[in-house]
Design an enzyme around this catalytic site. Sequence first.
Site, PDB file in Angstrom:
ATOM      1  N   PRO A   2       1.368  -1.158   0.016  1.00  0.00           N
ATOM      2  CA  PRO A   2      -0.202   0.195   0.130  1.00  0.00           C
ATOM      3  C   PRO A   2       0.982   1.005   0.149  1.00  0.00           C
ATOM      4  CG  PRO A   2      -0.965  -1.581   1.654  1.00  0.00           C
ATOM      5  CD  PRO A   2       0.786  -2.280   1.354  1.00  0.00           C
ATOM      6  N   CYS A  86       3.184   3.537   8.533  1.00  0.00           N
ATOM      7  CA  CYS A  86       3.546   4.837   7.996  1.00  0.00           C
ATOM      8  C   CYS A  86       4.755   5.223   8.632  1.00  0.00           C
ATOM      9  CB  CYS A  86       2.364   5.399   7.636  1.00  0.00           C
ATOM     10  SG  CYS A  86       2.574   6.877   6.887  1.00  0.00           S
ATOM     11  N   LYS A 125       0.614  -4.834   9.274  1.00  0.00           N
ATOM     12  CA  LYS A 125       1.748  -3.994   8.396  1.00  0.00           C
ATOM     13  C   LYS A 125       2.430  -3.478   9.618  1.00  0.00           C
ATOM     14  CE  LYS A 125       4.838  -2.206   5.899  1.00  0.00           C
ATOM     15  NZ  LYS A 125       5.014  -0.908   5.001  1.00  0.00           N
ATOM     16  N   HIS A 155       8.781  -4.712   7.653  1.00  0.00           N
ATOM     17  CA  HIS A 155       9.155  -3.841   7.095  1.00  0.00           C
ATOM     18  C   HIS A 155      10.515  -3.500   8.057  1.00  0.00           C
ATOM     19  CE1 HIS A 155      10.129  -0.038   4.061  1.00  0.00           C
ATOM     20  NE2 HIS A 155      11.129  -0.818   4.535  1.00  0.00           N
ATOM     21  N   ASN A 186       9.723  -6.986   4.252  1.00  0.00           N
ATOM     22  CA  ASN A 186      10.054  -5.704   3.050  1.00  0.00           C
ATOM     23  C   ASN A 186      11.141  -4.840   3.458  1.00  0.00           C
ATOM     24  OD1 ASN A 186       7.821  -3.014   2.659  1.00  0.00           O
ATOM     25  ND2 ASN A 186       8.252  -3.796   2.063  1.00  0.00           N
ATOM     26  N   GLY A 187      11.327  -4.400   2.287  1.00  0.00           N
ATOM     27  CA  GLY A 187      13.134  -3.796   2.671  1.00  0.00           C
ATOM     28  C   GLY A 187      13.775  -4.212   1.644  1.00  0.00           C
ATOM     29  N   ALA A 209       7.554  -2.399  -2.177  1.00  0.00           N
ATOM     30  CA  ALA A 209       7.012  -0.867  -2.875  1.00  0.00           C
ATOM     31  C   ALA A 209       7.895  -0.326  -3.711  1.00  0.00           C
ATOM     32  CB  ALA A 209       7.457  -0.148  -1.563  1.00  0.00           C
ATOM     33  N   ARG A 210       9.126   0.487  -3.293  1.00  0.00           N
ATOM     34  CA  ARG A 210       9.699   0.731  -3.889  1.00  0.00           C
ATOM     35  C   ARG A 210      10.086   0.689  -5.259  1.00  0.00           C
ATOM     36  NH1 ARG A 210      14.438   3.170  -0.560  1.00  0.00           N
ATOM     37  NH2 ARG A 210      14.017   1.045   0.093  1.00  0.00           N
TER      38      ARG A 210
END
Length: 267
Positions: A2, A86, A125, A155, A186-187, A209-210
């Site tokens: 997201p 976030c 998350k 993350h 994640n990461g 993500a990125r």
Amino acid sequence: APMATGGNLPYRRLCRYFGAQLTCSEMVLAHKIVKGSKREEILLRKGGDEAPYGVQLAGKKLDVMSEAAKIVADSGCDYIDLNFGCPIDVIVRKGSGASVLKSVTKLGRIVDAVRNAVDLPLLVKLRVGYHRDKINIEKTAVAAYENGADCLSIHGRTREQRYKKDADWSLIARAAELVDIPVLGNGDILTVWDYQKHQNCGVSGVVLARGALIKPWLFKELIDGEPWYPTVQERWQVMAKYVEFAKEYFGDDEKGMERVKRFFIWH
């Protein structure tokens, strides 16, 4: 993953086109969806080819999160993603997002409240901690699990790090050992080699993500097990596919095309 702005519906469809198996909305603020915000309602929309599809909720109040979860569940999504990761200042200052990581008890209570409000699968998350001198991912992971989470997405950075320095996958692995539910890492998954390097970290999958913003065909690379080097013509075809999806979503009238143009340039 997201992602605000980057995770708009047309771009998610582009990621699906290249093999993404799970997609999620941009972050939806619980208090705004409860108040009937039209902008937040728009964020609930999913593409026809998005399944399973989740909606990510961010908030800090138990009753508001519970009510928001019910509204989201009625929207037709397949799962709910609770955002405790976030790092954005405006979100953290209000006590939401990664700010919740500072209190393991509060995090557990929010998960429990949402779990009792809806029957949908619940993904939580997390980041590995708020500050580098207060890594608490083992505690937050267990708290989420014990209060009803069906899956964790972790993350490997603290809120303080944001997106700087390497993600610590050893911390993700340690947390995965403590819970009896799937854990997604994640990461820093930017290439197929990054994916292969972290497959033995005890995770059931990875969240992009990125890396997916840099190249939406990263999903294809991970599935194929090798990099894809698109030609100039193939790159134009990728961009054309995004425009096609964007026109379907925003419309092809003058107002719609202005939004297509804005997001196309952003990407």
